[in-house]
Design an enzyme around this catalytic site. Structure first.
Site, PDB file in Angstrom:
ATOM      1  N   HIS A 211      82.236 114.838 -45.874  1.00 57.48           N
ATOM      2  CA  HIS A 211      80.841 114.653 -45.473  1.00 57.48           C
ATOM      3  C   HIS A 211      80.781 113.391 -44.626  1.00 57.48           C
ATOM      4  O   HIS A 211      80.959 112.283 -45.134  1.00 57.48           O
ATOM      5  CB  HIS A 211      79.987 114.510 -46.741  1.00 57.48           C
ATOM      6  N   CYS A 244      70.963 107.790 -45.963  1.00 58.98           N
ATOM      7  CA  CYS A 244      70.847 107.519 -47.391  1.00 58.98           C
ATOM      8  C   CYS A 244      69.800 106.439 -47.631  1.00 58.98           C
ATOM      9  O   CYS A 244      69.905 105.338 -47.066  1.00 58.98           O
ATOM     10  CB  CYS A 244      72.196 107.067 -47.962  1.00 58.98           C
TER      11      CYS A 244
END
Length: 307
Positions: A211, A244
């Protein structure tokens, strides 16, 4: 110079509905359902639909149960749906909502673990056992995503031994597969290959995915390096959306359309239609209300400039 060795196929997981939207101003469940429909139309085999996490911490994921209900009404067939969780309680909520593929996040770096999960890496890793019990109890499959596998916004470079140790322990405690996350987009191809090799050596034959975020423009290069190292499961986000909320400086994921473009040109099967992804990216842009990071979306496919 020797030619690159390409796999026959690469399995792409579309993470736009979760990772792509989690740092955005929340959009409605109806808008998300439209995006899900557009992503189904791309032919992608796996879609990360939502996250069962604290709605106070991640308001954009507050409608996880409603999203599960929408997916449940779509009927059989279609992609494999998954949900991300950060705790055993999240796993219980996700499985009760109907998900059978669960992603549980463990941060290899202590600083990010405490910011993201309010507990240290060791405690978060040991919780894999309880999460696995919940998931396997309903006949599901558990993927452990190791965040900050290469670097942490708080601690700096993550020692490879920490990531390898989390991987080894996660397998011992019941993980069915692993995924390494470049949470803040700082790694590079040489480091990608080195860590994938090290983790692969302790993965006991479990599938290993990757990822990547494109914060420093290395995302597609890192994806290429991972594929050349034998990885055939990659995450990507429509339009390059993502980031994030607990990692300062983290920006979008590699764009699904750019990964498909790369693999298509190499003759690697993905099952994903590039034009359909570009259509989904246009919808995503309209829903979030700002330009997307994807260079390919801005430029268009080789034969169809978008203007």
């Amino acid at each position: 110079m020797s030619a690159l060795s390409w796999p026959r196929a690469v399995d792409i997981r579309e993470v736009g509905p979760r990772d792509g939207l989690q740092i955005e101003t929340p959009i409605s469940t109806e808008a998300k359902s439209r995006l899900l429909d557009a992503l189904i139309a791309t032919g992608v085999g796996r879609i990360e639909a939502t996250a069962f996490v604290s709605p106070r911490a991640v308001p954009a994921m507050a409608d996880a149960a409603e999203i599960a209900g929408y997916i449940g009404g779509l009927g059989p067939g279609g992609p494999e749906w998954s949900a991300l969780v950060a705790s055993p309680n999240g796993a219980r909520r996700a499985t009760e909502a109907g998900f059978r593929t669960i992603e549980y996040v463990v941060s290899a770096a202590e600083g990010h673990s405490r910011a993201n999960a309010r507990r240290g890496t060791e405690q978060a890793t040991e919780a894999v056992a309880e999460v696995a019990e919940v998931v396997h109890g309903v006949g599901g499959r558990l993927e452990v995503i190791i965040a900050t596998a290469w670097d942490c916004p708080f601690d700096g470079p993550t020692e490879p031994a920490r990531t390898v140790g989390v991987a080894r322990r996660a397998i011992e405690l019941g993980a069915d597969q692993l995924c390494l996350g470049d949470t803040i987009g700082t790694t590079s191809p040489a480091r990608v290959v080195a860590l994938l090799d090290a983790v692969g050596a302790v993965a006991d034959g479990r599938p290993l995915g990757a990822h990547f975020h494109n914060t420093r423009g290395m995302g597609i290069a890192n994806a290429l390096a991972a594929v050349q190292a034998g990885v055939t499961q990659l995450d990507a986000s429509v339009g390059g959306l993502g980031g994030c909320p607990f990692a300062p400086g983290a920006s979008g994921n590699i764009a699904t359309e750019e990964l498909v473009y790369l693999l298509d040109d190499a003759g690697v099967e993905t099952g994903v239609d590039l034009e359909a992804v570009l259509h989904a990216a246009a919808l995503a842009r309209d829903l979030v209300g700002h330009p997307l990071e994807s260079d390919l979306f801005r430029a268009g496919g080789r034969n169809r400039p978008r203007g």
